[in-house]
Design an enzyme around this catalytic site. Structure first.
Site, PDB file in Angstrom:
ATOM      1  N   GLU B  49       0.802  -1.222   0.000  1.00 46.84           N
ATOM      2  CA  GLU B  49       0.000   0.000   0.000  1.00 46.84           C
ATOM      3  C   GLU B  49       0.837   1.276   0.000  1.00 46.84           C
ATOM      4  O   GLU B  49       0.422   2.311  -0.509  1.00 46.84           O
ATOM      5  CB  GLU B  49      -0.954   0.028   1.199  1.00 46.84           C
ATOM      6  CG  GLU B  49      -2.093  -0.978   1.108  1.00 46.84           C
ATOM      7  CD  GLU B  49      -1.722  -2.327   1.710  1.00 46.84           C
ATOM      8  OE1 GLU B  49      -0.539  -2.553   2.015  1.00 46.84           O
ATOM      9  OE2 GLU B  49      -2.645  -3.156   1.879  1.00 46.84           O
ATOM     10  N   PHE B 111     -11.455  -6.650  14.361  1.00 49.70           N
ATOM     11  CA  PHE B 111     -10.406  -7.168  13.486  1.00 49.70           C
ATOM     12  C   PHE B 111     -10.013  -6.117  12.438  1.00 49.70           C
ATOM     13  O   PHE B 111     -10.859  -5.547  11.766  1.00 49.70           O
ATOM     14  CB  PHE B 111     -10.884  -8.453  12.793  1.00 49.70           C
ATOM     15  CG  PHE B 111      -9.859  -9.017  11.848  1.00 49.70           C
ATOM     16  CD1 PHE B 111      -8.631  -9.455  12.316  1.00 49.70           C
ATOM     17  CD2 PHE B 111     -10.117  -9.088  10.493  1.00 49.70           C
ATOM     18  CE1 PHE B 111      -7.674  -9.949  11.446  1.00 49.70           C
ATOM     19  CE2 PHE B 111      -9.169  -9.592   9.611  1.00 49.70           C
ATOM     20  CZ  PHE B 111      -7.939 -10.018  10.090  1.00 49.70           C
ATOM     21  N   GLN B 112      -8.733  -5.860  12.333  1.00 49.00           N
ATOM     22  CA  GLN B 112      -8.164  -4.890  11.391  1.00 49.00           C
ATOM     23  C   GLN B 112      -8.733  -3.485  11.575  1.00 49.00           C
ATOM     24  O   GLN B 112      -8.900  -2.745  10.609  1.00 49.00           O
ATOM     25  CB  GLN B 112      -8.330  -5.369   9.946  1.00 49.00           C
ATOM     26  CG  GLN B 112      -7.494  -6.625   9.689  1.00 49.00           C
ATOM     27  CD  GLN B 112      -7.339  -6.957   8.231  1.00 49.00           C
ATOM     28  OE1 GLN B 112      -8.205  -6.664   7.421  1.00 49.00           O
ATOM     29  NE2 GLN B 112      -6.229  -7.590   7.883  1.00 49.00           N
ATOM     30  N   LYS B 161     -17.285   0.008   6.587  1.00 48.26           N
ATOM     31  CA  LYS B 161     -17.861  -0.919   5.623  1.00 48.26           C
ATOM     32  C   LYS B 161     -19.357  -0.671   5.406  1.00 48.26           C
ATOM     33  O   LYS B 161     -19.856  -0.746   4.283  1.00 48.26           O
ATOM     34  CB  LYS B 161     -17.637  -2.352   6.106  1.00 48.26           C
ATOM     35  CG  LYS B 161     -18.090  -3.376   5.089  1.00 48.26           C
ATOM     36  CD  LYS B 161     -17.637  -4.763   5.443  1.00 48.26           C
ATOM     37  CE  LYS B 161     -18.023  -5.711   4.309  1.00 48.26           C
ATOM     38  NZ  LYS B 161     -17.716  -7.096   4.626  1.00 48.26           N
ATOM     39  N   MET B 471      24.547   8.204   1.021  1.00 45.81           N
ATOM     40  CA  MET B 471      24.514   9.506   1.670  1.00 45.81           C
ATOM     41  C   MET B 471      24.881   9.398   3.149  1.00 45.81           C
ATOM     42  O   MET B 471      25.575  10.258   3.688  1.00 45.81           O
ATOM     43  CB  MET B 471      23.129  10.145   1.505  1.00 45.81           C
ATOM     44  CG  MET B 471      23.050  11.557   2.038  1.00 45.81           C
ATOM     45  SD  MET B 471      24.261  12.646   1.270  1.00 45.81           S
ATOM     46  CE  MET B 471      23.333  13.294  -0.113  1.00 45.81           C
TER      47      MET B 471
HETATM   48  C1  LIG Z   1      12.743   5.611   4.743  1.00 41.67           C
HETATM   49  C2  LIG Z   1      14.054   6.213   5.026  1.00 41.67           C
HETATM   50  N1  LIG Z   1      14.895   5.632   5.920  1.00 41.67           N
HETATM   51  C3  LIG Z   1      16.105   6.184   6.166  1.00 41.67           C
HETATM   52  C4  LIG Z   1      16.490   7.332   5.557  1.00 41.67           C
HETATM   53  C5  LIG Z   1      17.850   7.949   5.857  1.00 41.67           C
HETATM   54  N2  LIG Z   1      18.686   7.968   4.659  1.00 41.67           N
HETATM   55  C6  LIG Z   1      18.825   9.069   3.891  1.00 41.67           C
HETATM   56  S1  LIG Z   1      19.777   8.814   2.532  1.00 41.67           S
HETATM   57  C7  LIG Z   1      20.045   7.223   2.968  1.00 41.67           C
HETATM   58  C8  LIG Z   1      20.901   6.322   2.117  1.00 41.67           C
HETATM   59  C9  LIG Z   1      20.324   6.105   0.787  1.00 41.67           C
HETATM   60  O1  LIG Z   1      21.021   5.064   0.168  1.00 41.67           O
HETATM   61  P1  LIG Z   1      20.778   4.690  -1.340  1.00 41.67           P
HETATM   62  O2  LIG Z   1      19.357   4.581  -1.632  1.00 41.67           O
HETATM   63  O3  LIG Z   1      21.620   3.514  -1.669  1.00 41.67           O
HETATM   64  O4  LIG Z   1      21.252   5.972  -2.119  1.00 41.67           O
HETATM   65  P2  LIG Z   1      22.688   6.665  -2.269  1.00 41.67           P
HETATM   66  O5  LIG Z   1      22.781   7.694  -1.193  1.00 41.67           O
HETATM   67  O6  LIG Z   1      23.732   5.612  -2.145  1.00 41.67           O
HETATM   68  O7  LIG Z   1      22.604   7.274  -3.611  1.00 41.67           O
HETATM   69  C10 LIG Z   1      19.394   6.914   4.172  1.00 41.67           C
HETATM   70  C11 LIG Z   1      19.485   5.616   4.851  1.00 41.67           C
HETATM   71  C12 LIG Z   1      15.569   7.908   4.657  1.00 41.67           C
HETATM   72  N3  LIG Z   1      15.828   9.061   4.028  1.00 41.67           N
HETATM   73  N4  LIG Z   1      14.385   7.329   4.408  1.00 41.67           N
END
Ligand SMILES: Cc1ncc(C[n+]2csc(CCOP(=O)(O)OP(=O)(O)O)c2C)c(N)n1
Lengths: 167, 558
Positions: B49, B111-112, B161, B471
């Site tokens: 979802e 439920f749910q 519902k 990042m």
């Molecule tokens: C849902 C979520 N969890 C954690 C983060 C923290 N976060 C920001 S950038 C990142 C790394 C992203 O890695 P990737 O998708 O491999 O991209 P890259 O930076 O290597 O291009 C994380 C863990 C986030 N932005 N969103």
């Protein structure tokens, strides 16, 4: 930090109170007083809130309140001449004799009404500005306050002005 | 004759112009799915979802129309929440429909059951718990109106519902127009404020326009460009504002802020008039707010009064729709730029502090983005995930049109991109939709390869695969002594995964193969995955460390 009295006119719909209070809790505001009831406009309620915060913070919350779809109007009454009132019900320990006489005397001075009497207690009702209620509460404390109920304050502008006419 | 709440719901969506919705079925929405079975409304079955919400969001961003998603009660509804919050932070018009247990069971831990109305209150512009089928026509009309007007945002409608199964006369009347006494967005700017803004503009020697997502949302790109040209003012945009002015326009300085261009950040620091247009002084843009545009008077135009003065004191606030207000300003503003010296100075920075594309024969992500940019020439839609991939895309792709760039800005939701790209494909059939992804983010909603394969949705995925949560690794490298705590990802064969789902793809580990692979992706008539093995420890520069002033950048010499 300053105390602000806000008057919020809202649609009388389910959930509106949690929308309003949610905005305050999200920003870490403590609501000191909250009173809700119907207003003069059909289908609406008026919420009176007292909060403490610096002007910028409070201004931001007011703007956020205004964004709520169910909020029709928000007024900050803080800078206006107004009358504030609150109602309190206070159940005090009052053994017959000396203690009870003392409580009754204080009640008379504050024009509090005795609304119930028990074998060992007296229940007082007092309406007035909140500071007066604070004072009464302070004087009754040594006698032993068993229960205290306060409605939260409501406020109205003095004279011709209404919060709806006030911009 | 009678009809049901579910039929009225779908009829209402069609009347609002909805053509496609994204959803996932379950117990309490069965009556709605039964209507969908032979309805002209197209329904796309996602695999989670969260993806339904992001796809509806991507649809909305690519089309400018309201996106619609549908989920069952409890877990289904809760799975929408990240997507709703993502749309909320970026002011995206969305209508989220959730099933709910019958009204008689509300509050019973049936439920749910989950209180999705309560849960989403802080992340929706407004939400409804419908108690009577008879309220549906009004609620649907209000929901679309609220989502799309003023500062747009998501609206949730929770549908018990028995509301869906409830009987209604089959001549229900749908309201023609909606009017809400608690909701009256200001469209026109106040004439006196317009006057004041024009006065400042005429006097400014070093004006700078700082444009945000509001420009895209209100369709004010032409007005923005006209204002810049009339004033001779350079323009910098936020992540959300990219595409609001052509990337190759001589007055465009690209993005500002944490990973903005050095020349944009220097221009902010030295300008004497900052004209903020549909932007909100987010901390990723301003760095240390006290040192943001320290010499500037500030004009701030926004449709949301709560944004004005929220983070930065403003000299001339103008509440109104950005397109409308810019039009008002242009009507009054005499022409004649007198900013040559300022532009010379800014262009000096541009020449001495350009964005860097390393060229040493290795596979650098910046080069991949540039190759894509050269191939697409500003046509189509580019979607990103979150992290370094997002920043490289924002920095190095030359956007030429509004709504050609789709990214999760405010919430920074990893896993947003793939489903958002699906939504974009439905919004813009026949156009190229490319996703620039990181290997981490892509795995957050990779199950949508199933939806993509199932419906042959022509999403072109370009993975900038560095085997890291890049990042975060960058921050660890720069601020935590290279202690790479839980940020390394074991190699994943994305082409293999794609193939298992029935999607074709190619692995690229040589710079010479980049362009051919991108062309192969472009020339498919269905989805395609390009798994690019980039330099693993490449960083995004320039970078303003958290809490620093925006002219104090790492990766730049002053
Ligand atoms: C849902 C979520 N969890 C954690 C983060 C923290 N976060 C920001 S950038 C990142 C790394 C992203 O890695 P990737 O998708 O491999 O991209 P890259 O930076 O290597 O291009 C994380 C863990 C986030 N932005 N969103």
């Amino acid at each position: 930090m300053k105390r602000h009295t806000l008057s919020v006119l809202v649609e009388n719909r389910a959930g509106v109170l949690s929308r309003v209070t949610g905005l305050f809790s999200r920003r870490g505001f403590n609501i000191e007083s909250l009173a809700v009831g119907p207003s003069e406009m059909e289908g609406t309620s008026r919420i009176t809130l007292v909060v403490c915060g610096d002007d910028r913070e409070v201004e931001q919350v007011i703007k956020q309140l205004n964004k709520l779809i169910d909020v029709i109007k928000v007024s900050d009454l803080t800078e206006f001449e107004r009358v504030e009132r609150e109602l309190a019900l206070i159940k005090v320990a009052a053994e017959p004799g000396e203690p009870r006489a003392g409580v009754m005397q204080i009640a008379t001075i504050f024009r509090a009404q005795v609304i119930d009497v028990g074998p060992k207690t007296v229940t007082l009702q007092v309406a007035g500005d909140p500071e007066k209620i604070d004072a009464l509460e302070g004087l009754l404390r040594p006698s032993g306050i068993k229960e205290l109920y306060r409605t939260g304050r409501i406020a109205v502008l003095r004279g011709q002005k209404t919060v709806r006419s006030e911009k | 004759m009678t009809t049901t709440g579910a039929s009225v719901l779908i009829e209402g969506l069609l009347r609002q112009g909805t053509k496609t919705i994204f959803g996932y079925p379950g117990g309490v929405v069965l009556p709605i799915y039964d209507v969908l079975y032979d309805s002209p409304l197209e329904h796309i079955l996602v695999r989670h979802e969260q993806a339904a919400a992001h796809a509806a969001d991507g649809y909305a961003r690519a089309s400018g129309k309201v996106g619609v998603c549908l989920a069952t009660s409890g877990p289904g509804a809760c799975n929408l929440v990240t997507g709703i919050a993502t749309a909320y932070m970026d002011s995206i018009p969305l209508v989220a429909l959730t099933g709910q247990v019958p009204t008689g069971l509300l509050g019973n831990d049936a439920f749910q059951e989950s209180d999705i109305h309560g849960i989403t209150m802080p992340v929706t512009k407004h939400n409804y718990l419908v108690k009577r089928a008879a309220d549906l026509p009004q609620v649907i009309a209000e929901a679309f109106y609220i989502a799309a007007t003023g500062r747009p945002g998501p609206v949730l409608i929770d549908l018990p519902k028995d509301v869906s199964t409830g009987e209604l006369p089959d001549d229900v009347v749908f309201p023609e127009a909606v009017s809400l006494r608690g909701y009256q967005p200001t469209i026109r700017g106040h004439p006196r404020q317009i006057e004041k803004a024009v006065d400042l503009m005429v006097q400014a020697g070093r004006p700078l326009i700082y444009a945000g997502g509001g420009v895209i949302l209100s369709g004010a790109d032409a007005e923005l460009t006209a204002l810049a040209e009339r004033l001779g003012a350079p323009v910098t945009t936020t992540l959300m504002g990219l595409g609001g002015i052509r990337g190759d326009h001589p007055l465009n300085l690209g993005m500002l802020g944490m990973h903005g261009t050095a020349y944009a950040n220097y221009a902010v620091t030295e300008c004497d008039l900052l004209i903020a247009v549909g932007a909100r002084f987010d901390d990723r843009v301003t760095g240390r707010i006290e040192t943001f545009a320290p010499h500037a008077q500030v004009v701030h135009i926004d449709i949301d009064p709560a944004e004005i003065g929220k983070n930065k004191p403003v000299d001339v606030p103008i509440v109104g729709d950005v397109k409308h207000v810019l039009g008002q300003i242009l009507q009054r503003l005499p022409g004649g730029p007198k900013t040559e010296r300022w532009l010379e100075r800014v262009n000096g920075w541009r020449a001495t502090h350009p964005l860097v594309v390393p060229e040493n024969g290795l596979l650098h992500p910046q080069g991949v983005v540039r190759a894509l940019s050269e191939m697409l020439r500003g046509e189509g839609v580019v979607v990103s995930e979150v992290g370094q991939n997002q920043m490289w895309a924002a920095q190095h792709f030359c956007f030429k049109k509004p709504r050609s760039w789709i990214t999760s800005g405010g919430l920074g939701t990893m896993g947003y991109g793939l489903p958002a790209a699906m939504g974009a494909c439905y919004a813009r059939p026949g156009e190229q939709v490319f996703l620039i992804a990181g290997d981490g983010s892509l795995q957050m909603n990779i199950q949508e390869f199933g939806t993509i394969a199932h419906n042959r949705i022509p999403v072109r995925v370009v993975v900038l695969n560095n085997g890291f949560l890049g990042m975060v690794r960058q921050w660890q490298e720069l601020f935590f002594e290279r202690r790479y705590s839980y940020t390394e990802l074991p190699a994943v064969d994305f082409v293999g995964i794609a193939k298992a789902y029935g999607i074709d793809g190619v692995l690229v580990d040589d710079p010479a193969e980049v362009r051919p692979a991108l062309e192969a992706a472009r020339d498919q008539d269905g989805p395609f995955v390009v798994d690019v093995r980039i330099e693993r420890e490449e960083n995004v520069f320039p970078m303003v460390p958290a809490g620093a002033a925006i002219n104090e950048m790492i990766g730049e010499r002053r």
